[in-house]
Design a protein around this motif. Structure first.
Motif, PDB file in Angstrom:
ATOM      1  N   TRP A  63       0.823  -1.209   0.000  1.00 40.83           N
ATOM      2  CA  TRP A  63       0.000   0.000   0.000  1.00 40.83           C
ATOM      3  C   TRP A  63       0.857   1.259   0.000  1.00 40.83           C
ATOM      4  CZ3 TRP A  63      -5.054  -0.789  -0.818  1.00 40.83           C
ATOM      5  CH2 TRP A  63      -5.551  -2.076  -0.573  1.00 40.83           C
TER       6      TRP A  63
ATOM      7  N   HIS B 243      -3.265   0.871  -3.983  1.00 38.20           N
ATOM      8  CA  HIS B 243      -2.758  -0.488  -3.975  1.00 38.20           C
ATOM      9  C   HIS B 243      -1.663  -0.560  -5.040  1.00 38.20           C
ATOM     10  CE1 HIS B 243      -2.885  -4.942  -4.891  1.00 38.20           C
ATOM     11  NE2 HIS B 243      -2.698  -4.899  -3.582  1.00 38.20           N
TER      12      HIS B 243
ATOM     13  N   THR C 247      -3.820   1.082  -8.470  1.00 32.35           N
ATOM     14  CA  THR C 247      -5.131   1.724  -8.464  1.00 32.35           C
ATOM     15  C   THR C 247      -5.390   2.438  -7.148  1.00 32.35           C
ATOM     16  OG1 THR C 247      -6.124  -0.350  -7.690  1.00 32.35           O
ATOM     17  CG2 THR C 247      -6.144   0.069 -10.062  1.00 32.35           C
TER      18      THR C 247
ATOM     19  N   THR D 159      -7.626   3.354  -4.018  1.00 29.14           N
ATOM     20  CA  THR D 159      -8.717   2.657  -3.335  1.00 29.14           C
ATOM     21  C   THR D 159      -9.508   3.566  -2.404  1.00 29.14           C
ATOM     22  OG1 THR D 159      -7.285   1.953  -1.519  1.00 29.14           O
ATOM     23  CG2 THR D 159      -7.434   0.496  -3.418  1.00 29.14           C
ATOM     24  N   THR D 160      -8.859   4.574  -1.818  1.00 29.38           N
ATOM     25  CA  THR D 160      -9.538   5.478  -0.896  1.00 29.38           C
ATOM     26  C   THR D 160      -9.033   6.895  -1.122  1.00 29.38           C
ATOM     27  OG1 THR D 160      -9.654   3.745   0.813  1.00 29.38           O
ATOM     28  CG2 THR D 160     -10.024   6.019   1.519  1.00 29.38           C
TER      29      THR D 160
END
Length: 317
Positions: free
Chosen positions: A224, A237, A242, A244-245
């Motif tokens: 991460w 990630h 990509t 994610t948050t």
């Protein structure tokens, strides 16, 4: 005895000083904080964090001139405090820093393409196991200095503008770098090659063109990564590349780090943010100055209280 003119000059300097970086001694007893006038102040953490601490306990035990220019970055090994300035990195013995008259143990200057190129060392990250340090350079290069031999072993180029920050992957000989060009790049030190490129500002959910594309904060843990600056602070990630948050913080963030199951961040705005990986804000610690430059965790405390350094201010919470 200082002259009246010198006293006035120093008073004006203190009105405009910014604390740019900090690093705690691995023993947990001391904290170093560096400013844009080339000074490093050493604080005694045991006394400052005591419930009975008085005002004098929060003052530095030593202040010394470390560089002729600003000190942009600090990092620590078991024995050394490392400081980065314009075109040079210096090593200081932690055992001597509480005493007046301390001197650097060594100075290293990264090789430059021309005599006119003096890159600022914007970030330092130490690999404690293999004894090397990664440098974020103002000339767009990421360099690696072997702390045992004193030799620069890698010069990694790809950024189109200055590099603000570097981060290390714990189990792999890899370095992440973030820069003014809006990219995060992953480098493999086994080959010296760039193995991943993320153009953060090109992702719609992260992009904030009104604030710019620069990447100022970057941290990694396992697979991460969290990064931000002009773009929103975002959890990524790495294997899939990509986001994610996206954390709902309206202002640019200057520093972020992983802590247990949270992300801690600070930047423009008078607050230290405690963020859950899901994106929820677990807490917001108010601070008195208008911005935070750097965060640091106490290395030996079970609760690991965070210290935040800011323009003309240092606070421990």
């Amino acid at each position: 005895m200082s002259s009246p003119a010198g006293g006035v000059r120093r008073a004006r300097q203190l009105l405009h000083v910014s604390v740019l970086a900090q690093s705690a001694a691995p023993c947990g007893r001391f904290l170093a904080a560096a400013n844009d006038f080339g000074e490093i102040a050493i604080f005694g953490l045991s006394a400052a964090l005591s419930a009975e601490a008085k005002e004098e306990n929060r003052r530095p035990v030593n202040v010394f001139k470390a560089h002729s220019g600003p000190v942009y970055s600090l990092a620590s090994t078991e024995r050394l405090l490392l400081s980065g300035s314009d075109g040079e990195i210096r090593g200081w013995g932690w055992a001597e820093l509480g005493r007046k008259g301390c001197r650097e143990l060594w100075t290293r200057r990264p090789p430059c393409r021309s005599s006119l190129e003096v890159p600022e060392i914007n970030g330092l990250e130490v690999n404690q196991r293999d004894h090397w340090v990664a440098l974020a350079g103002g000339d767009g290069a990421v360099r690696v200095l072997d702390l045992e031999s004193g030799a620069f072993t890698h010069e990694l180029r790809g950024h189109q503008d200055l590099v603000h920050v570097v981060a290390l992957r714990e189990q792999l000989p890899q370095v992440l770098s973030g820069g003014e060009d809006g990219t995060v790049r992953l480098w493999d030190l086994r080959t010296g090659a760039q193995v991943q490129l993320i153009e953060v500002h090109k992702y719609q959910e992260c992009s904030r063109p009104q604030l710019g594309k620069w990447i100022r904060c970057l941290a990694t843990e396992s697979d991460w990564m969290v990064c931000g600056g002009g773009p929103a602070l975002t959890l990524w990630h790495l294997r899939s590349g990509t986001p994610t948050t996206v954390f709902a913080l309206p202002h640019p963030q200057h520093h972020a780090l992983f802590h247990q199951d949270m992300v801690l961040s600070g930047g423009v705005g008078p607050a230290l943010h405690l963020l859950q990986l899901s994106g929820d804000v677990r807490g917001r610690v108010p601070v008195s100055p208008p911005a935070l430059r750097s965060l640091c965790l106490h290395p030996r405390s079970p609760e690991q209280p965070a210290s935040a350094c800011t323009p003309a201010h240092l606070s421990t919470r």
